[in-house]
Scaffold this active site. Structure first.
Site, short mmCIF file in Angstrom:
data_model
loop_
_atom_site.label_atom_id
_atom_site.label_comp_id
_atom_site.label_asym_id
_atom_site.label_seq_id
_atom_site.Cartn_x
_atom_site.Cartn_y
_atom_site.Cartn_z
N SER A 80 73.34 58.84 21.39
CA SER A 80 74.42 58.82 22.38
C SER A 80 74.57 60.12 23.17
CB SER A 80 75.74 58.47 21.71
OG SER A 80 75.77 57.10 21.38
N VAL A 81 73.86 61.18 22.82
CA VAL A 81 73.83 62.35 23.70
C VAL A 81 73.32 61.93 25.07
CG1 VAL A 81 72.87 64.66 24.06
CG2 VAL A 81 73.61 63.96 21.78
#
Length: 434
Positions: free
Chosen positions: A54-55
């Site tokens: 999710s970065v």
């Protein structure tokens, strides 16, 4: 912080391979440990590719902001203006900003593989007609993977390119991020890490293409640190100040105090930070930036479930060593039988079930993927975690006190009569099951 600390911490959490990068006082520092895979080991270094999970959302949000700077997208315009094909169960409307701060009301996401073709995101948008809605638009944050995949479709429709092509031309190429990739064919020609779960190789290496806007990037820590340095710059026309403004408050969350545009905002020991974490199948990443101090730290690890506490330990040590900033978990209240009885019981959402058990001396939380979700999934899903001990905090909040998610915080919701009706975990809502 040095390689000895990384090695000791990796041994403590049984991490096969990890890489860390720090930017402080204008200098870059790189640390690495271990191997890419327990089956086919190569030494990890600053150029080894790890999945960022999710970065990736910070890249998607920044690409949208590039389009905002070009006056091709407005944050406060309805999403339907850019994705007219979108259909939801209640025909609701929400803005681009509400996608990027997780207040659209969309549930976490769908588990449908829409293929590897250039139409993967378009087909994913078609699946959203079946997605559960967890609240009114703008009502409260609820972390949504599909919300960010939908943001990726905005990018496709506005640019006329695939999401991956657009992000490459809008961001990766101008910034010289040549070791940041979506394409598995590009990854496999370079040194890359594979995920592990409790010592075993985690398969598949990556899930389907439609998840790329919410979690599909593979990058080296050198490129990830360059990405962080870009967000410490003037933005090259992108309004980073807008991205760092609080747009939705978070309650009882270790993710942050608020959400900006694509970033979690948190004050640590009196210092304001922006950051985002990410998890893939047995790979974990953490990115934290302190804009006012010109500081950034990134940490990646390739073992579940303890990649998360490994990264947390690294980030906390970097903050303390370089800035003198101390990040501590809150102390839970003493066990109270009547308070425990109020929250004990079953909770659930579309994809997971939660049980909170009162042992008579403490509380234990267990979260399991629904059996029907496992049965229908087209890929192998990660193993369920063992139950976690938890403690209550003031204001109907709680903290997990041990295990892979030690320090994770959340809160309970009540109705007008004062009855507990739900629980929030990692930004996701679980309703009470009677």
């Amino acid at each position: 912080m040095d390689n000895d600390f990384i090695a000791r911490t990796a041994a403590r959490f049984a991490i096969p391979g990890a890489a860390v990068a720090v930017f402080h006082e204008g200098r870059e520092h790189y640390l690495s440990h271990g191997v890419t895979s327990v089956e086919n080991p190569l030494p990890v270094n600053e150029d080894t590719l790890f999945l960022l999970g999710s970065v990736t959302k910070t890249y998607t949000a920044t690409a949208i902001m590039r389009l905002v700077a070009q006056e091709r997208v407005s944050l406060d315009a309805p999403v339907h203006e850019y994705v007219p094909e979108l259909r939801l169960v209640d025909g609701r409307s929400f803005t681009v900003r509400q996608l990027l701060n997780h207040t659209s009301g969309l549930d976490w996401g769908t588990l449908v593989d829409t293929g590897e073709g250039d139409d993967a995101l378009a087909r994913h948008v078609g699946e959203l007609a079946t997605l559960k809605l967890v609240g009114a638009a703008g009502e409260r944050p609820s972390y949504s993977q599909s919300g960010f995949n939908l943001a990726g479709r905005i990018i496709e429709n506005v640019t006329g390119q695939t999401y991956e092509q657009a992000v490459t031309s809008l961001l990766l190429e101008p910034l010289g991020l040549g070791n940041t990739h979506f394409d598995r064919d590009a990854v496999m020609t370079r040194r890359f890490a594979v995920g592990h779960e409790k010592g075993e190789i985690a398969r598949p290496w990556r899930h389907w293409r439609a998840g790329n806007p919410g979690g599909g990037i593979a990058a080296s820590v050198a490129d990830l640190l360059a990405w962080a340095r870009f967000h410490l710059s003037d933005g090259d026309g992108i309004d980073f100040t807008e991205m760092r403004k609080p747009t939705a408050s978070l309650r009882g969350s270790n993710l942050g105090d608020a959400i900006g545009v694509g970033w979690f905002l948190r004050e640590i020991d009196g210092v304001r930070t922006i950051g985002h974490g990410g998890s893939s199948n047995g790979q974990f990443a953490e990115l934290l930036i302190v804009p006012e101090r010109g500081f950034a730290v990134v940490s990646v690890a390739n073992q579940g479930p303890d990649g998360i506490p490994f990264n947390q330990a690294v980030v906390r040590r970097a903050l303390e060593d370089h800035l003198g900033v101390v990040d501590r978990d809150p102390e839970p209240l003493p066990y109270n039988a009547s308070k425990a009885a109020e929250v004990a019981g079953g909770y659930g959402n579309d994809s997971m079930v939660m049980t909170i058990d009162d042992t008579g001396s403490g509380l234990v939380l267990e979260v399991l993927i629904r059996p029907e979700i496992r049965a229908s999934a087209e890929v192998e899903l990660p193993a369920d975690h063992a139950p976690f001990p938890m403690g209550l905090l003031p204001r109907d909040e709680y903290v997990i006190t041990d295990g892979a998610f030690a320090g994770q915080r959340g809160f309970f919701s009540r109705n007008a009569s004062g009855e507990v009706t739900g629980v929030d975990l990692a930004g996701r809502t679980f309703g009470r099951v009677r």
